[in-house]
Design a protein around this motif. Structure first.
Motif, PDB file in Angstrom:
ATOM      1  N   GLY A  46       0.792  -1.221   0.000  1.00 51.89           N
ATOM      2  CA  GLY A  46       0.000   0.000   0.000  1.00 51.89           C
ATOM      3  C   GLY A  46       0.824   1.271   0.000  1.00 51.89           C
ATOM      4  N   GLY A  47       2.140   1.155  -0.201  1.00 51.29           N
ATOM      5  CA  GLY A  47       2.979   2.345  -0.287  1.00 51.29           C
ATOM      6  C   GLY A  47       3.157   3.084   1.032  1.00 51.29           C
ATOM      7  N   LEU A  48       2.890   2.397   2.166  1.00 51.94           N
ATOM      8  CA  LEU A  48       3.111   3.023   3.475  1.00 51.94           C
ATOM      9  C   LEU A  48       4.542   2.788   3.945  1.00 51.94           C
ATOM     10  N   ARG A  99      -0.078  10.951  -3.085  1.00 47.59           N
ATOM     11  CA  ARG A  99      -1.188  11.207  -3.998  1.00 47.59           C
ATOM     12  C   ARG A  99      -1.845   9.888  -4.427  1.00 47.59           C
ATOM     13  N   ILE A 100      -1.037   8.884  -4.743  1.00 45.20           N
ATOM     14  CA  ILE A 100      -1.585   7.578  -5.140  1.00 45.20           C
ATOM     15  C   ILE A 100      -2.354   6.956  -3.977  1.00 45.20           C
ATOM     16  N   ARG A 101      -1.774   7.065  -2.759  1.00 45.00           N
ATOM     17  CA  ARG A 101      -2.460   6.491  -1.594  1.00 45.00           C
ATOM     18  C   ARG A 101      -3.820   7.134  -1.386  1.00 45.00           C
ATOM     19  N   LEU A 102      -3.873   8.446  -1.464  1.00 40.15           N
ATOM     20  CA  LEU A 102      -5.125   9.155  -1.220  1.00 40.15           C
ATOM     21  C   LEU A 102      -6.154   8.852  -2.297  1.00 40.15           C
ATOM     22  N   ARG A 103      -5.687   8.782  -3.531  1.00 41.24           N
ATOM     23  CA  ARG A 103      -6.613   8.637  -4.646  1.00 41.24           C
ATOM     24  C   ARG A 103      -7.076   7.194  -4.834  1.00 41.24           C
ATOM     25  N   SER A 104      -6.197   6.240  -4.561  1.00 44.62           N
ATOM     26  CA  SER A 104      -6.479   4.873  -5.024  1.00 44.62           C
ATOM     27  C   SER A 104      -6.514   3.793  -3.955  1.00 44.62           C
ATOM     28  N   ILE A 105      -6.092   4.110  -2.727  1.00 44.27           N
ATOM     29  CA  ILE A 105      -5.961   3.038  -1.734  1.00 44.27           C
ATOM     30  C   ILE A 105      -6.721   3.384  -0.456  1.00 44.27           C
ATOM     31  N   GLY A 106      -7.494   2.409   0.039  1.00 38.22           N
ATOM     32  CA  GLY A 106      -8.204   2.572   1.306  1.00 38.22           C
ATOM     33  C   GLY A 106      -7.636   1.616   2.338  1.00 38.22           C
ATOM     34  N   TYR A 107      -7.751   1.985   3.613  1.00 39.44           N
ATOM     35  CA  TYR A 107      -7.187   1.162   4.685  1.00 39.44           C
ATOM     36  C   TYR A 107      -8.263   0.875   5.733  1.00 39.44           C
ATOM     37  N   PRO A 166     -11.703   3.890  -3.773  1.00 38.22           N
ATOM     38  CA  PRO A 166     -10.345   3.406  -4.044  1.00 38.22           C
ATOM     39  C   PRO A 166     -10.366   2.256  -5.042  1.00 38.22           C
ATOM     40  N   ARG A 167      -9.194   1.896  -5.557  1.00 35.50           N
ATOM     41  CA  ARG A 167      -9.098   0.703  -6.412  1.00 35.50           C
ATOM     42  C   ARG A 167      -8.609  -0.487  -5.609  1.00 35.50           C
ATOM     43  N   LEU A 168      -7.981  -0.181  -4.451  1.00 34.16           N
ATOM     44  CA  LEU A 168      -7.439  -1.239  -3.587  1.00 34.16           C
ATOM     45  C   LEU A 168      -7.797  -0.901  -2.150  1.00 34.16           C
ATOM     46  N   ILE A 169      -8.304  -1.906  -1.410  1.00 34.52           N
ATOM     47  CA  ILE A 169      -8.509  -1.726   0.031  1.00 34.52           C
ATOM     48  C   ILE A 169      -7.629  -2.736   0.752  1.00 34.52           C
ATOM     49  N   LEU A 170      -6.817  -2.239   1.689  1.00 37.93           N
ATOM     50  CA  LEU A 170      -5.946  -3.088   2.489  1.00 37.93           C
ATOM     51  C   LEU A 170      -6.532  -3.180   3.886  1.00 37.93           C
ATOM     52  N   ALA A 171      -6.674  -4.393   4.385  1.00 36.54           N
ATOM     53  CA  ALA A 171      -7.331  -4.591   5.673  1.00 36.54           C
ATOM     54  C   ALA A 171      -6.435  -5.469   6.549  1.00 36.54           C
ATOM     55  N   ASP A 172      -5.835  -4.873   7.591  1.00 34.73           N
ATOM     56  CA  ASP A 172      -4.938  -5.619   8.480  1.00 34.73           C
ATOM     57  C   ASP A 172      -5.756  -6.245   9.603  1.00 34.73           C
ATOM     58  N   GLU A 173      -5.912  -7.553   9.570  1.00 31.01           N
ATOM     59  CA  GLU A 173      -6.695  -8.318  10.554  1.00 31.01           C
ATOM     60  C   GLU A 173      -8.069  -7.681  10.795  1.00 31.01           C
TER      61      GLU A 173
END
Ligand SMILES: Nc1ncnc2c1ncn2[C@@H]1O[C@H](COP(=O)(O)OP(=O)(O)OP(=O)(O)O)[C@@H](O)[C@H]1O
Ligand SMILES: [Mg+2]
Length: 229
Positions: free
Chosen positions: A57-59, A84-92, A165-172
């Motif tokens: 996720g680019g973090l 910019r990519i994180r804000l526009r395309s990735i959710g957490y 977003p186009r990608l959602i990352l979900a940690d546990e």
């Protein structure tokens, strides 16, 4: 738009520290994450799941290897471009939900929209639409402490989805939920991938989850085990 996988990791290595106390968190991990699919990273505590999720996720950045988002290597981008990519395309979405305690469910969903400069009317419209989508149309005015764990996690999911977003990352994402509620949240995550085309990648220790996802990558001591599905 690119037709390949949304995210591609190639030979990702991550060490923390150096010398004899260095920790090898990831050793040569290569994988792909596709739109419209629910992908799981599983493994024991310390196997490198969170480290990998953060890098996808680019973090965080790998020491070696590359991560392609839409065929673009994000590991060497300047910080501003990555943000910019994180804000526009990735959710957490996180295990402990990460909701603001003094804000209602709707205000929590609206907060990132406000920070992104979305006008008031559209913020309202989007937050109400996505809260209804996750089944919380009657809970919009409740604060987190008035919501169950599953409802809080669905609020966090609505907050991510409202940013489109186009990608959602979900940690546990089900780590603090009981078995029945976990299954409901997973059903919802799967439905979201099918209906919106978003890619969702989650981490888990829970073997029961494996049957409910599309792709499983197992991590053992920072290495990828054979793909199981
Ligand atoms: N910032 C850091 N500094 C030093 N070591 C770290 C750091 N982050 C992670 N590690 C180490 O890297 C390894 C992988 O950690 P990671 O958090 O990715 O595991 P995990 O699979 O998510 O574990 P858990 O299931 O407990 O969340 C562990 O040995 C951990 O101690
Ligand atoms: Mg972790």
């Amino acid at each position: 738009m690119a037709t390949g996988p949304l995210v591609r990791a190639v030979g990702v290595e991550r060490t923390f520290g150096s010398g004899p106390t260095a920790v090898w968190a990831l050793r040569g991990v290569s994988l792909e994450i596709e739109g419209g699919r629910l992908t799981a990273l599983k493994g024991r505590s310390g196997s490198g799941k969170t480290t990998l999720l953060n890098i996808l996720g680019g973090l965080d950045r790998p020491n070696a290897g590359a991560v392609y988002f839409d065929d673009r290597d994000i590991t060497k981008l300047p910080e501003a471009e990555l943000t910019r990519i994180r804000l526009r395309s990735i959710g957490y979405v996180f295990q402990s939900f990460g909701l603001m305690p003094l804000l209602s469910a709707r205000e929590n969903v609206e907060l990132p929209l406000r920070m992104a400069g979305i006008p008031h009317k559209e913020r309202r419209e989007r937050s109400e639409r996505w809260l209804a989508y996750v089944g919380l149309e009657k809970r919009m005015k409740h604060r987190p402490y008035e919501l169950s764990g599953g409802e809080q996690q669905r609020t966090a999911l609505a907050r991510a989805l409202a940013m489109q977003p186009r990608l959602i990352l979900a940690d546990e994402p089900t780590g603090e939920l009981d078995t029945t509620t976990s299954a409901q949240v997973l059903d919802l995550l799967k439905r979201v991938t099918r209906e919106t085309g978003v890619a969702i990648c989650l981490t888990t220790h829970d073997p029961a989850i494996m049957e409910m996802v599309d792709v499983v990558y197992g991590l053992v001591d920072g290495r990828l085990a054979r793909e199981e599905q």
